[in-house]
Design an enzyme around this catalytic site. Sequence first.
Site, PDB file in Angstrom:
ATOM      1  N   VAL A   1       0.817  -1.221   0.000  1.00 39.01           N
ATOM      2  CA  VAL A   1       0.000   0.000   0.000  1.00 39.01           C
ATOM      3  C   VAL A   1       0.850   1.270   0.000  1.00 39.01           C
ATOM      4  O   VAL A   1       0.348   2.352  -0.321  1.00 39.01           O
ATOM      5  CB  VAL A   1      -0.986   0.020   1.189  1.00 39.01           C
ATOM      6  CG1 VAL A   1      -2.028  -1.081   1.049  1.00 39.01           C
ATOM      7  CG2 VAL A   1      -0.256  -0.080   2.525  1.00 39.01           C
TER       8      VAL A   1
ATOM      9  N   TYR B   1       2.477   3.104  17.117  1.00 38.28           N
ATOM     10  CA  TYR B   1       1.148   2.646  16.705  1.00 38.28           C
ATOM     11  C   TYR B   1       0.095   3.708  17.017  1.00 38.28           C
ATOM     12  O   TYR B   1      -0.753   4.037  16.170  1.00 38.28           O
ATOM     13  CB  TYR B   1       0.814   1.340  17.417  1.00 38.28           C
ATOM     14  CG  TYR B   1      -0.480   0.699  16.970  1.00 38.28           C
ATOM     15  CD1 TYR B   1      -0.589   0.110  15.715  1.00 38.28           C
ATOM     16  CD2 TYR B   1      -1.597   0.672  17.812  1.00 38.28           C
ATOM     17  CE1 TYR B   1      -1.777  -0.487  15.297  1.00 38.28           C
ATOM     18  CE2 TYR B   1      -2.780   0.074  17.410  1.00 38.28           C
ATOM     19  CZ  TYR B   1      -2.858  -0.497  16.151  1.00 38.28           C
ATOM     20  OH  TYR B   1      -4.034  -1.079  15.757  1.00 38.28           O
TER      21      TYR B   1
END
Length: 261
Positions: A60, A167
């Site tokens: 991606v 994250y």
Amino acid sequence: MKISNKTFIVTGGASGLGEATVRHLVSLGANVVIFDLGDAKGKLLETEYLNKVKYVHVDVCDENQVQDGIDQLVKTFGNTLYGVINAAGIGDPCRVYNPKSGIVHSLKSFNKVMNVNVTGTFNVLRLAVQQMMKQNAPLCGKDQERGIIINTASIAAYEGQIGQASYSASKGAIVSMTLPLARELSMYNIRCVTIAPGLFLTPMLMSLGEKVRESLAKQVPYPKRLGEPNEYASLVQFLIENSLMNGEVVRMDGSIRMSSL
């Protein structure tokens, strides 16, 4: 927007939340193109749902691979792209500094998480929007919808735990871009919404072991269990079908608020 006979891209669609979404959308009559790096599982899904699912090996973060995936979508299903569900993502838990080992957080690791989760999400949606704008497909329903972008954040965007700096930063970015994207894309009759899942039974969580999973499940106020991927997929369906949902981040977490550890 009605789902049947429309085509959707699902990134990370070969496993976890993405796989559940692929299966659910197909059950509702959609065509789905999977962007993933999991070739074995992706090809199995393509074979299982012959003529309804197309698997494309896509990083991606690579704009050429994403554009090639969109070109393959058009070749397979025509100019019928109406949505993207960005479910691809990674995590790499690590403390900024470990006093026992003296090891500092790797900058390479931090950048990788940000690149996949943020840049990858944006890379796919921007090229998908370009396709939606140039394909001249029929607009949908009384609101004349052109399409929808559904991104995936996490409750870590709000209550990141120790060791989740990269994250949480990446998922916080997904949350923060939701409204400006929705405002801009609204000019083209394209909606943008984000799902922020809590603790779900994904491959990442399954790898932690049964005792750890049971402990995590007890932290969820109600229902006292981990989320199931098909529940995420059901929310995707609701967001696609309800055209008033735009510019919103929807938490799906059983009302859990994570502690620091």
